[in-house]
Scaffold this motif. Structure first.
Motif, short mmCIF file in Angstrom:
data_model
loop_
_atom_site.label_atom_id
_atom_site.label_comp_id
_atom_site.label_asym_id
_atom_site.label_seq_id
_atom_site.Cartn_x
_atom_site.Cartn_y
_atom_site.Cartn_z
N UNK A 21 0.87 -1.16 0.00
CA UNK A 21 0.00 0.00 0.00
C UNK A 21 0.92 1.22 0.00
N UNK A 22 0.88 1.99 -1.06
CA UNK A 22 1.78 3.15 -1.22
C UNK A 22 3.23 2.76 -0.99
N UNK A 23 3.60 1.57 -1.42
CA UNK A 23 4.99 1.11 -1.34
C UNK A 23 5.37 0.43 -0.04
N UNK A 24 4.45 0.27 0.88
CA UNK A 24 4.76 -0.31 2.20
C UNK A 24 3.83 -1.47 2.53
N UNK A 25 4.30 -2.34 3.42
CA UNK A 25 3.50 -3.48 3.87
C UNK A 25 3.18 -3.44 5.35
N UNK A 26 4.03 -2.82 6.15
CA UNK A 26 3.86 -2.84 7.61
C UNK A 26 3.21 -1.55 8.10
N UNK A 46 4.85 1.88 9.01
CA UNK A 46 5.87 1.80 10.06
C UNK A 46 7.13 2.58 9.70
N UNK A 47 7.50 2.61 8.43
CA UNK A 47 8.74 3.25 8.02
C UNK A 47 8.56 4.66 7.45
N UNK A 48 7.32 5.08 7.25
CA UNK A 48 7.07 6.41 6.69
C UNK A 48 5.78 6.98 7.28
#
Length: 84
Positions: A21-26, A46-48
């Motif tokens: 989702x928008x480049x992220x999974x967590x 989690x990262x952004x």
């Protein structure tokens, strides 16, 4: 008698998206809101922390879209092969 709250442990819970989702999974749930009979969760990557969106909390129960906790890529791919 008080009504039982739907999704009582939603805020603070961690989730892994089966598809990015928008480049992220967590993601982590940082907020919740109740509207009529629906419960919504505000998800933050989690990262952004700039990647955030609201989702119907009922969708988090769909294992083909979301898994509880943060899963590794190995675990995600293992789950995909089990489903196939």
């Amino acid at each position: 008698m008080t009504k039982k709250q739907k999704f009582p442990y939603l805020v603070g819970s961690k989730w892994t998206a089966q598809q990015k989702v928008d480049g992220w999974r967590h993601f982590q749930v940082v907020n919740r809101k109740n509207q009529a009979n629906w419960v919504y969760a505000e998800m933050v990557a989690a990262c952004d922390p700039k990647v955030r969106f609201w989702i119907n909390a009922k969708l988090l129960q769909d294992n083909s879209q979301w898994q509880a906790g943060w899963q590794t890529l190995h675990e995600i791919h293992g789950l995909e092969t089990e489903v196939s």
